[in-house]
Design a protein around this motif. Sequence first.
Motif, short mmCIF file in Angstrom:
data_model
loop_
_atom_site.label_atom_id
_atom_site.label_comp_id
_atom_site.label_asym_id
_atom_site.label_seq_id
_atom_site.Cartn_x
_atom_site.Cartn_y
_atom_site.Cartn_z
N GLU A 266 69.59 13.90 25.21
CA GLU A 266 68.91 15.19 25.31
C GLU A 266 67.71 15.21 24.37
O GLU A 266 67.74 14.60 23.31
N SER A 267 66.69 15.93 24.76
CA SER A 267 65.48 16.07 23.95
C SER A 267 65.36 17.52 23.48
O SER A 267 65.57 18.45 24.26
N VAL A 268 65.03 17.69 22.21
CA VAL A 268 64.86 19.04 21.65
C VAL A 268 63.41 19.23 21.23
O VAL A 268 62.65 18.28 21.06
N ILE A 269 63.03 20.48 21.07
CA ILE A 269 61.70 20.80 20.57
C ILE A 269 61.62 20.38 19.11
O ILE A 269 62.28 20.95 18.25
N ASP A 270 60.80 19.36 18.84
CA ASP A 270 60.69 18.80 17.50
C ASP A 270 59.24 18.88 17.02
O ASP A 270 58.41 19.57 17.64
N ASP A 271 58.93 18.17 15.95
CA ASP A 271 57.58 18.21 15.40
C ASP A 271 56.53 17.78 16.42
O ASP A 271 55.44 18.36 16.48
N THR A 272 56.86 16.76 17.20
CA THR A 272 55.89 16.26 18.19
C THR A 272 55.60 17.31 19.24
O THR A 272 54.45 17.50 19.66
N TRP A 273 56.64 18.00 19.66
CA TRP A 273 56.46 19.08 20.63
C TRP A 273 55.61 20.20 20.05
O TRP A 273 54.68 20.70 20.68
N VAL A 274 55.94 20.61 18.85
CA VAL A 274 55.22 21.73 18.23
C VAL A 274 53.76 21.36 17.99
O VAL A 274 52.86 22.21 18.11
N PRO B 174 46.77 19.36 41.64
CA PRO B 174 45.53 18.93 40.97
C PRO B 174 45.60 18.97 39.45
O PRO B 174 44.89 18.22 38.78
N THR B 175 46.44 19.84 38.87
CA THR B 175 46.51 19.97 37.42
C THR B 175 47.85 19.54 36.85
O THR B 175 48.08 19.66 35.64
N TYR B 176 48.73 19.02 37.69
CA TYR B 176 50.10 18.72 37.25
C TYR B 176 50.13 17.77 36.06
O TYR B 176 50.80 18.02 35.05
N GLU B 177 49.42 16.66 36.15
CA GLU B 177 49.51 15.65 35.10
C GLU B 177 48.87 16.12 33.80
O GLU B 177 49.20 15.61 32.72
N ALA B 178 47.98 17.09 33.89
CA ALA B 178 47.36 17.63 32.68
C ALA B 178 48.25 18.65 31.98
O ALA B 178 48.01 18.98 30.82
N THR B 179 49.27 19.12 32.67
CA THR B 179 50.10 20.18 32.10
C THR B 179 51.53 19.75 31.78
O THR B 179 52.21 20.41 30.99
N VAL B 180 52.00 18.67 32.39
CA VAL B 180 53.36 18.19 32.10
C VAL B 180 53.28 17.08 31.07
O VAL B 180 52.66 16.03 31.31
N LEU B 181 53.89 17.28 29.94
CA LEU B 181 53.81 16.30 28.85
C LEU B 181 54.81 15.16 29.07
O LEU B 181 55.93 15.37 29.56
N ASP B 182 54.40 13.96 28.67
CA ASP B 182 55.30 12.81 28.74
C ASP B 182 56.56 13.01 27.90
O ASP B 182 57.58 12.37 28.14
N LEU B 183 56.48 13.92 26.93
CA LEU B 183 57.65 14.22 26.11
C LEU B 183 58.81 14.75 26.94
O LEU B 183 59.98 14.61 26.55
N MET B 184 58.50 15.36 28.07
CA MET B 184 59.54 15.93 28.93
C MET B 184 60.43 14.86 29.54
O MET B 184 61.65 15.05 29.67
N ASP B 185 59.82 13.75 29.95
CA ASP B 185 60.59 12.78 30.72
C ASP B 185 60.38 11.34 30.30
O ASP B 185 61.33 10.61 30.07
N GLU C 121 56.84 26.82 18.34
CA GLU C 121 57.57 26.79 17.07
C GLU C 121 58.82 27.66 17.13
O GLU C 121 59.87 27.33 16.55
N THR C 122 58.74 28.76 17.87
CA THR C 122 59.89 29.66 18.00
C THR C 122 61.04 29.02 18.77
O THR C 122 62.17 29.51 18.71
N HIS C 123 60.74 27.93 19.49
CA HIS C 123 61.78 27.24 20.26
C HIS C 123 62.28 25.97 19.55
O HIS C 123 63.06 25.21 20.14
N ARG C 124 61.84 25.75 18.33
CA ARG C 124 62.21 24.53 17.61
C ARG C 124 63.73 24.32 17.64
O ARG C 124 64.51 25.25 17.44
N ASN C 125 64.11 23.07 17.89
CA ASN C 125 65.50 22.60 17.92
C ASN C 125 66.28 23.03 19.16
O ASN C 125 67.46 22.70 19.30
#
Length: 229
Positions: free
Chosen positions: A199-207, A25-36, A214-218
């Motif tokens: 590969e995708s890294v934690i960037d400005d859009t993620w943060v 019920p909450t999957y689409e609200a919690t998984v960001l399109d940035l992931m995939d 922010e602690t996971h940046r890059n």
Amino acid sequence: MDFTSFDKRHYPVLRPSDGYGEWAPTYEATVLDLMDLRLLAQLRCVDWKESAAAIDLACGTGRIGAWLRAQGVRRLDGVDLTPAMLALATQKNVYDTLQQGDVTATGLTYGAYDLATQSLADEHLADLQPLYREVARLLRPGGRFVLVGYHPHFLMLGMPTHFDRANGESVTVESHVHLFADHVAAAHAHGFVLQEMIESVIDDTWVAAKPKWETHRNHPISFAMVWRR
């Protein structure tokens, strides 16, 4: 590789069928399109509209299916383990057929597809070999397998696939760490050649979406591979 030795959160662990049943019920609200979806859009060797028949393995709520249809995929079938996820996928009206089943043993017709996709599911498989074997069976010669995965590096940081229950309790879905070498070994064993990988890294859009990260940046968080049979 067992995730237990990397686990820093020690949430209760659910089997994939149970976990995704609760999460639906909450999957689409919690998984960001940035992931995939962002990764899929960046792939250059796949002309989606040329696909006459595609199979979306572990199709979940149909997020990937809706994206594939928007890119021009003509025929699209879906398979998922969880009835609650399939119920949501059905509502999207993007699949020609949907069935409940194991992605490593679908029972679907040999050589029926020129494209197979799987997103954010391989970490729930203890062994990758059955997945690649089944995809090789389903694809026609020259067909492509597009796999988007949760990056093993992020799992090894101790961050499991997890969600919050309605009561606020955090739980994780059983996960396994697969190194890229594991994917290569399984793919090569079943006649696949790697065409593209990003590969995708934690960037400005993620943060911006998750300021606490922010602690996971890059750090790399997800990846996409395109295999050709």
